[in-house]
Design a protein around this motif. Structure first.
Motif, short mmCIF file in Angstrom:
data_model
loop_
_atom_site.label_atom_id
_atom_site.label_comp_id
_atom_site.label_asym_id
_atom_site.label_seq_id
_atom_site.Cartn_x
_atom_site.Cartn_y
_atom_site.Cartn_z
N LEU A 48 79.93 68.06 58.19
CA LEU A 48 80.67 68.13 56.94
C LEU A 48 79.76 68.66 55.83
O LEU A 48 78.57 68.38 55.81
N LYS A 49 80.36 69.42 54.92
CA LYS A 49 79.65 69.94 53.76
C LYS A 49 80.01 69.07 52.54
O LYS A 49 80.92 68.25 52.61
N GLN A 50 79.32 69.30 51.46
CA GLN A 50 79.55 68.51 50.26
C GLN A 50 81.01 68.56 49.83
O GLN A 50 81.59 67.55 49.45
N ARG A 51 81.62 69.74 49.90
CA ARG A 51 83.04 69.85 49.48
C ARG A 51 83.96 69.00 50.37
O ARG A 51 84.96 68.48 49.91
N ASP A 52 83.61 68.87 51.66
CA ASP A 52 84.38 68.02 52.57
C ASP A 52 84.24 66.55 52.19
O ASP A 52 85.22 65.81 52.17
N ILE A 53 83.02 66.14 51.89
CA ILE A 53 82.75 64.76 51.46
C ILE A 53 83.50 64.48 50.17
O ILE A 53 84.14 63.42 50.02
N ASP A 54 83.44 65.41 49.23
CA ASP A 54 84.15 65.24 47.96
C ASP A 54 85.65 65.09 48.18
O ASP A 54 86.30 64.26 47.54
N TYR A 55 86.19 65.88 49.09
CA TYR A 55 87.62 65.82 49.39
C TYR A 55 87.98 64.46 49.98
O TYR A 55 88.97 63.84 49.58
N ILE A 56 87.17 63.99 50.93
CA ILE A 56 87.41 62.67 51.52
C ILE A 56 87.33 61.59 50.45
O ILE A 56 88.17 60.70 50.40
N ASN A 57 86.32 61.68 49.60
CA ASN A 57 86.17 60.68 48.53
C ASN A 57 87.35 60.70 47.57
O ASN A 57 87.79 59.66 47.10
N GLN A 58 87.85 61.87 47.29
CA GLN A 58 88.99 62.01 46.37
C GLN A 58 90.28 61.49 46.99
O GLN A 58 91.04 60.76 46.35
N LYS A 59 90.53 61.83 48.24
CA LYS A 59 91.80 61.49 48.90
C LYS A 59 91.79 60.12 49.55
O LYS A 59 92.83 59.47 49.64
N ARG A 87 79.65 72.03 69.94
CA ARG A 87 80.32 70.85 69.35
C ARG A 87 79.41 70.13 68.36
O ARG A 87 79.86 69.66 67.32
N SER A 88 78.13 70.02 68.69
CA SER A 88 77.21 69.29 67.81
C SER A 88 76.79 70.09 66.59
O SER A 88 76.13 69.55 65.70
N SER A 89 77.19 71.35 66.52
CA SER A 89 76.82 72.17 65.36
C SER A 89 77.71 71.91 64.14
O SER A 89 77.37 72.31 63.03
N PHE A 90 78.82 71.22 64.33
CA PHE A 90 79.74 70.97 63.22
C PHE A 90 79.26 69.80 62.37
O PHE A 90 78.94 68.74 62.89
N PHE A 121 89.92 69.74 60.17
CA PHE A 121 89.72 70.93 61.01
C PHE A 121 88.31 70.93 61.60
O PHE A 121 88.12 71.21 62.78
N ILE A 122 87.32 70.61 60.76
CA ILE A 122 85.93 70.56 61.22
C ILE A 122 85.81 69.51 62.32
O ILE A 122 85.20 69.74 63.37
N ALA A 123 86.39 68.34 62.07
CA ALA A 123 86.33 67.24 63.05
C ALA A 123 87.02 67.63 64.35
O ALA A 123 86.54 67.28 65.44
N GLN A 124 88.14 68.33 64.27
CA GLN A 124 88.84 68.73 65.49
C GLN A 124 87.94 69.58 66.38
O GLN A 124 87.93 69.40 67.60
N HIS A 125 87.19 70.49 65.78
CA HIS A 125 86.27 71.30 66.57
C HIS A 125 85.13 70.45 67.11
O HIS A 125 84.72 70.60 68.26
N MET A 127 88.31 77.08 61.25
CA MET A 127 86.94 76.56 61.34
C MET A 127 86.47 75.94 60.03
O MET A 127 85.38 75.40 59.97
N LYS A 128 87.28 76.05 58.99
CA LYS A 128 86.92 75.47 57.69
C LYS A 128 88.19 75.27 56.88
O LYS A 128 89.27 75.67 57.32
N GLY A 129 88.05 74.63 55.71
CA GLY A 129 89.20 74.48 54.83
C GLY A 129 89.72 73.06 54.71
O GLY A 129 90.44 72.74 53.78
N HIS A 130 89.40 72.20 55.68
CA HIS A 130 89.81 70.80 55.64
C HIS A 130 88.88 70.01 56.54
O HIS A 130 88.55 70.48 57.64
N PRO A 131 88.45 68.82 56.10
CA PRO A 131 87.55 68.03 56.96
C PRO A 131 88.11 67.75 58.35
O PRO A 131 87.35 67.72 59.33
#
Length: 121
Positions: free
Chosen positions: A20-31, A15-18, A68-72, A62-66
């Motif tokens: 966010l990557k830069q693309r996830d942060i960018d997506y959050i910032n955009q949306k 659980r602690s291995s998850f 999804f990462i958070a759910q894991h 396991m990837k593709g949307h922030p």
């Protein structure tokens, strides 16, 4: 919300291995967080809340949307993990309160990850 859930999750190597990557942060910032929360509500209500899910255990990528990462990261990815970590029974529809609890966990994790990531850069 259970006070020590994040402490317990942090003790799990998986659980602690998850993160966010830069693309996830960018997506959050955009949306924006309101849109991300709307996505979380949609994913939980359609993919997690039903009593029976044909592909349970495989419905959350396991990837593709922030979210999804958070759910894991918060063990809200499938009913087996939800049962193990949050004690919600398998085979019953999640109540609105249970769904809101999971969404709150997801959003809290995302906001913390976002804040930590932004402090670094």
């Amino acid at each position: 919300m259970e006070k020590d859930i994040f402490e317990r999750l942090s003790q799990s190597k998986f659980r602690s291995s998850f993160k966010l990557k830069q693309r996830d942060i960018d997506y959050i910032n955009q949306k924006g967080f309101d849109t991300i929360q709307s996505h979380a509500k949609d994913f939980i209500s359609k993919r997690i809340a039903p009593a029976f899910i044909a592909n349970d255990g495989k419905q959350t990528p396991m990837k593709g949307h922030p979210v999804f990462i958070a759910q894991h990261a918060v063990a809200a990815c499938c009913r087996k993990c939800i049962n193990k970590w949050h004690k919600f029974p398998i085979g019953t529809q999640l109540t609105p309160q249970q769904q809101n609890y999971l969404i709150e966990l997801i959003m809290q994790w995302l906001k913390e990850q976002h804040n930590n990531f932004c402090k670094i850069f």
